[in-house]
Write a protein that holds these residues in place. Structure first.
Motif, PDB file in Angstrom:
ATOM      1  N   SER A   1       0.319  12.321  13.908  1.00 28.64           N
ATOM      2  CA  SER A   1       0.082  12.106  12.476  1.00 28.64           C
ATOM      3  C   SER A   1       1.079  11.117  11.883  1.00 28.64           C
ATOM      4  CB  SER A   1       0.169  13.448  11.731  1.00 28.64           C
ATOM      5  OG  SER A   1      -0.730  14.383  12.272  1.00 28.64           O
ATOM      6  N   TRP A   2       2.313  11.165  12.357  1.00 27.70           N
ATOM      7  CA  TRP A   2       3.323  10.202  11.886  1.00 27.70           C
ATOM      8  C   TRP A   2       2.927   8.781  12.264  1.00 27.70           C
ATOM      9  CZ3 TRP A   2       6.707   6.987  14.656  1.00 27.70           C
ATOM     10  CH2 TRP A   2       7.706   6.379  13.887  1.00 27.70           C
ATOM     11  N   ALA A   3       2.363   8.610  13.480  1.00 26.75           N
ATOM     12  CA  ALA A   3       1.888   7.292  13.910  1.00 26.75           C
ATOM     13  C   ALA A   3       0.722   6.834  13.034  1.00 26.75           C
ATOM     14  CB  ALA A   3       1.478   7.336  15.379  1.00 26.75           C
ATOM     15  N   ILE A   4      -0.188   7.755  12.720  1.00 25.93           N
ATOM     16  CA  ILE A   4      -1.316   7.419  11.845  1.00 25.93           C
ATOM     17  C   ILE A   4      -0.809   6.976  10.473  1.00 25.93           C
ATOM     18  CG2 ILE A   4      -3.310   8.372  10.619  1.00 25.93           C
ATOM     19  CD1 ILE A   4      -3.847   7.875  13.559  1.00 25.93           C
ATOM     20  N   ARG A   5       0.179   7.685   9.944  1.00 23.34           N
ATOM     21  CA  ARG A   5       0.728   7.337   8.629  1.00 23.34           C
ATOM     22  C   ARG A   5       1.470   6.003   8.688  1.00 23.34           C
ATOM     23  NH1 ARG A   5       5.128  10.884   5.044  1.00 23.34           N
ATOM     24  NH2 ARG A   5       4.982   9.588   3.156  1.00 23.34           N
ATOM     25  N   SER A   6       2.232   5.776   9.758  1.00 23.26           N
ATOM     26  CA  SER A   6       2.994   4.530   9.887  1.00 23.26           C
ATOM     27  C   SER A   6       2.074   3.327   9.970  1.00 23.26           C
ATOM     28  CB  SER A   6       3.894   4.591  11.125  1.00 23.26           C
ATOM     29  OG  SER A   6       4.811   5.664  11.024  1.00 23.26           O
ATOM     30  N   LEU A   7       0.948   3.499  10.641  1.00 29.77           N
ATOM     31  CA  LEU A   7      -0.014   2.403  10.781  1.00 29.77           C
ATOM     32  C   LEU A   7      -1.009   2.346   9.630  1.00 29.77           C
ATOM     33  CD1 LEU A   7      -0.722   2.802  14.614  1.00 29.77           C
ATOM     34  CD2 LEU A   7       0.684   1.048  13.507  1.00 29.77           C
ATOM     35  N   ASP A   8      -0.866   3.279   8.675  1.00 29.39           N
ATOM     36  CA  ASP A   8      -1.727   3.343   7.496  1.00 29.39           C
ATOM     37  C   ASP A   8      -3.209   3.445   7.888  1.00 29.39           C
ATOM     38  OD1 ASP A   8      -2.088   3.499   4.766  1.00 29.39           O
ATOM     39  OD2 ASP A   8      -2.403   1.330   4.542  1.00 29.39           O
ATOM     40  N   LEU A   9      -3.488   4.357   8.824  1.00 23.65           N
ATOM     41  CA  LEU A   9      -4.856   4.529   9.314  1.00 23.65           C
ATOM     42  C   LEU A   9      -5.574   5.717   8.688  1.00 23.65           C
ATOM     43  CD1 LEU A   9      -4.310   3.864  13.147  1.00 23.65           C
ATOM     44  CD2 LEU A   9      -5.188   2.278  11.424  1.00 23.65           C
ATOM     45  N   GLN A  10      -4.872   6.496   7.870  1.00 19.58           N
ATOM     46  CA  GLN A  10      -5.496   7.675   7.272  1.00 19.58           C
ATOM     47  C   GLN A  10      -6.544   7.253   6.239  1.00 19.58           C
ATOM     48  OE1 GLN A  10      -2.426   6.705   6.867  1.00 19.58           O
ATOM     49  NE2 GLN A  10      -1.733   6.857   4.731  1.00 19.58           N
ATOM     50  N   PRO A  11      -7.624   8.027   6.112  1.00 15.28           N
ATOM     51  CA  PRO A  11      -8.665   7.707   5.130  1.00 15.28           C
ATOM     52  C   PRO A  11      -8.100   7.719   3.702  1.00 15.28           C
ATOM     53  CG  PRO A  11      -9.449   9.355   6.696  1.00 15.28           C
ATOM     54  CD  PRO A  11      -7.968   9.216   6.921  1.00 15.28           C
ATOM     55  N   GLU A  12      -8.734   6.964   2.833  1.00 11.89           N
ATOM     56  CA  GLU A  12      -8.273   6.875   1.444  1.00 11.89           C
ATOM     57  C   GLU A  12      -8.369   8.227   0.749  1.00 11.89           C
ATOM     58  OE1 GLU A  12      -9.303   4.408  -2.673  1.00 11.89           O
ATOM     59  OE2 GLU A  12     -10.337   3.942  -0.802  1.00 11.89           O
ATOM     60  N   ALA A  13      -9.412   8.995   1.061  1.00 13.71           N
ATOM     61  CA  ALA A  13      -9.577  10.312   0.436  1.00 13.71           C
ATOM     62  C   ALA A  13      -8.387  11.213   0.753  1.00 13.71           C
ATOM     63  CB  ALA A  13     -10.875  10.956   0.905  1.00 13.71           C
ATOM     64  N   PHE A  14      -7.889  11.133   1.966  1.00 13.77           N
ATOM     65  CA  PHE A  14      -6.738  11.957   2.354  1.00 13.77           C
ATOM     66  C   PHE A  14      -5.513  11.539   1.556  1.00 13.77           C
ATOM     67  CE2 PHE A  14      -3.184  13.280   5.017  1.00 13.77           C
ATOM     68  CZ  PHE A  14      -3.552  14.569   5.387  1.00 13.77           C
ATOM     69  N   ASP A  15      -5.333  10.226   1.369  1.00 16.46           N
ATOM     70  CA  ASP A  15      -4.207   9.728   0.574  1.00 16.46           C
ATOM     71  C   ASP A  15      -4.296  10.182  -0.877  1.00 16.46           C
ATOM     72  OD1 ASP A  15      -2.355   8.492   2.127  1.00 16.46           O
ATOM     73  OD2 ASP A  15      -3.312   6.531   2.091  1.00 16.46           O
ATOM     74  N   LEU A  16      -5.523  10.310  -1.379  1.00 15.78           N
ATOM     75  CA  LEU A  16      -5.725  10.708  -2.765  1.00 15.78           C
ATOM     76  C   LEU A  16      -5.612  12.224  -2.958  1.00 15.78           C
ATOM     77  CD1 LEU A  16      -8.704   8.336  -3.692  1.00 15.78           C
ATOM     78  CD2 LEU A  16      -6.306   8.115  -4.397  1.00 15.78           C
ATOM     79  N   GLY A  17      -5.382  12.941  -1.881  1.00 15.67           N
ATOM     80  CA  GLY A  17      -5.238  14.393  -1.979  1.00 15.67           C
ATOM     81  C   GLY A  17      -6.541  15.149  -1.895  1.00 15.67           C
ATOM     82  N   ILE A  18      -7.620  14.468  -1.510  1.00 19.17           N
ATOM     83  CA  ILE A  18      -8.911  15.141  -1.349  1.00 19.17           C
ATOM     84  C   ILE A  18      -8.947  15.707   0.071  1.00 19.17           C
ATOM     85  CG2 ILE A  18     -11.419  14.881  -1.448  1.00 19.17           C
ATOM     86  CD1 ILE A  18     -10.967  12.427  -3.235  1.00 19.17           C
ATOM     87  N   ARG A  19      -8.546  16.949   0.200  1.00 21.46           N
ATOM     88  CA  ARG A  19      -8.355  17.555   1.528  1.00 21.46           C
ATOM     89  C   ARG A  19      -8.969  18.961   1.578  1.00 21.46           C
ATOM     90  NH1 ARG A  19      -1.873  16.055   2.180  1.00 21.46           N
ATOM     91  NH2 ARG A  19      -2.084  13.839   1.615  1.00 21.46           N
ATOM     92  N   PRO A  20     -10.291  19.046   1.494  1.00 21.32           N
ATOM     93  CA  PRO A  20     -10.915  20.381   1.472  1.00 21.32           C
ATOM     94  C   PRO A  20     -10.671  21.182   2.751  1.00 21.32           C
ATOM     95  CG  PRO A  20     -12.568  18.646   1.728  1.00 21.32           C
ATOM     96  CD  PRO A  20     -11.291  17.970   1.377  1.00 21.32           C
ATOM     97  N   VAL A  21     -10.655  20.509   3.890  1.00 19.77           N
ATOM     98  CA  VAL A  21     -10.418  21.211   5.151  1.00 19.77           C
ATOM     99  C   VAL A  21      -8.998  21.748   5.207  1.00 19.77           C
ATOM    100  CG1 VAL A  21     -10.238  20.931   7.653  1.00 19.77           C
ATOM    101  CG2 VAL A  21     -12.186  19.958   6.430  1.00 19.77           C
ATOM    102  N   SER A  22      -8.054  20.917   4.824  1.00 15.09           N
ATOM    103  CA  SER A  22      -6.656  21.326   4.837  1.00 15.09           C
ATOM    104  C   SER A  22      -6.409  22.496   3.897  1.00 15.09           C
ATOM    105  CB  SER A  22      -5.762  20.144   4.445  1.00 15.09           C
ATOM    106  OG  SER A  22      -4.411  20.528   4.412  1.00 15.09           O
ATOM    107  N   THR A  23      -7.074  22.490   2.756  1.00 11.69           N
ATOM    108  CA  THR A  23      -6.888  23.564   1.771  1.00 11.69           C
ATOM    109  C   THR A  23      -7.325  24.913   2.326  1.00 11.69           C
ATOM    110  OG1 THR A  23      -7.226  21.996  -0.033  1.00 11.69           O
ATOM    111  CG2 THR A  23      -7.481  24.324  -0.551  1.00 11.69           C
ATOM    112  N   LEU A  24      -8.375  24.916   3.136  1.00 13.98           N
ATOM    113  CA  LEU A  24      -8.842  26.161   3.739  1.00 13.98           C
ATOM    114  C   LEU A  24      -7.832  26.717   4.747  1.00 13.98           C
ATOM    115  CD1 LEU A  24     -12.598  25.261   4.414  1.00 13.98           C
ATOM    116  CD2 LEU A  24     -11.722  26.829   2.677  1.00 13.98           C
ATOM    117  N   ILE A  25      -7.046  25.808   5.348  1.00 13.23           N
ATOM    118  CA  ILE A  25      -6.132  26.198   6.417  1.00 13.23           C
ATOM    119  C   ILE A  25      -4.773  26.626   5.875  1.00 13.23           C
ATOM    120  CG2 ILE A  25      -4.875  25.334   8.441  1.00 13.23           C
ATOM    121  CD1 ILE A  25      -7.322  23.473   8.895  1.00 13.23           C
TER     122      ILE A  25
END
Length: 317
Positions: free
Chosen positions: A193-217
């Protein structure tokens, strides 16, 4: 008709007692005795078929003779059998006890899952990374895939069996494997995940805090407890009844792997509240599954023992 096949290698001095035990049980069929035919270990070869519902009594008697120490006991499932005598005995005399689990077989299945080869840790890491991708991309399908790949339930049931049997070595090995395995999975998912963040590969929705899956977990609540307890009950029952389809449902009901992935992902993205919530979810699930596992093993033995007493047979527990 549910039967098991037993092969024994018996020292000559124990064979009369073993054969006497088998011939004296009305649920033992197709008994074959071959004196002096077995090698490594040497002894007499004895084979028979037993109705599964009455097998616990016979196996307990054979082990009381210390046959597994001085000779050997091999248990095999019988896929199909045609015997009018056996079928009549099962129908008229065993009743509900005909479907009792063979506890030696159940515990052997659990013990087999308590062997922690390198593949155990590889599967945990791979499941964690799949779970991390599912969290970052908000993909529920990938979260389910991660749950199915994860091998942790075998270790959890092994710890539960160790507690039930008072086996400190099994408890210690299981807890060490779970701690090391999940720690490794969290570390690898963090690096991924750190590599994904460093390369800025995460989806825009995730950056905006739209994380329905994460919220369930990362938000453990009363529903998490209910699902975990029910999944733990189904898991142990499916193990004792050898129902793999139900056991698969347990794998995709409990959020152990997604929670571990959530810890790694949240730490990589500096989401500390979510990391704490995911860690709490992980620990909650593991502890509840172990506790429910111990209670269900003991409860099922008590139930089958009661059914056995009502049937006049001591083979249920």
């Amino acid at each position: 008709m549910e039967m098991i096949h037993i092969r024994l290698v018996s020292p000559a001095d124990l064979t009369p007692r073993a054969v006497g035990l088998l011939t004296g049980d009305r649920y033992v069929f197709n008994l074959i005795v071959l004196p002096g035919r077995a090698r490594n270990p040497d002894g007499d070869a004895v084979e028979c078929d037993i109705l599964a519902g009455a097998a616990n009594t016979v196996l307990r008697g054979l082990r009381d003779l210390e046959l597994e120490r001085r000779g050997s006991i091999v248990i095999e499932p019988v896929e199909m059998a045609f015997s009018g005598t056996a079928a009549e005995a099962e129908r008229q005399q065993l009743g509900a006890l005909a479907h009792a689990p063979v506890w030696e077989e159940v515990e052997a299945r659990i013990r087999a899952e308590g062997t922690y080869l390198p593949s155990f840790y590889v599967y945990l890491v791979i499941a964690g990374v799949i779970g991390a991708v599912g969290i970052i991309t908000n993909s529920q399908i990938l979260i389910v895939a991660a749950m199915v790949v994860g091998p942790e339930y075998g270790a959890i049931t092994s710890v539960a069996l160790g507690i039930d049997r008072g086996n400190g070595t099994r408890i210690r090995q299981g807890l060490i494997a779970l701690t090391a395995g999940f720690s490794l999975a969290v570390l690898v998912t963090f690096l991924f995940s750190w590599a994904i963040r460093s390369l800025d590969l995460q989806p825009e929705a995730f950056d905006l805090g739209i994380r329905p899956v994460s919220t369930l977990i990362d938000a453990p609540n009363v529903f998490s407890v209910v699902v975990t307890v029910l999944a733990g009950i189904v898991g142990i029952v499916s193990l004792t009844q050898a129902r793999t389809s139900a056991l698969l449902g347990v794998f995709i009901s409990v959020t152990t792997i997604p929670a571990a992935a959530g810890v790694g992902v949240s730490c990589a993205f500096s989401s500390w509240r979510e990391a704490r919530g995911s860690l709490a979810q992980l620990l909650l699930n593991i502890v509840l599954l172990i506790v429910v596992g111990v209670l269900m093993l003991r409860f099922q033995r008590a139930v089958w023992r009661y059914i056995g007493r009502r049937s006049g047979i001591s083979g249920g527990g």
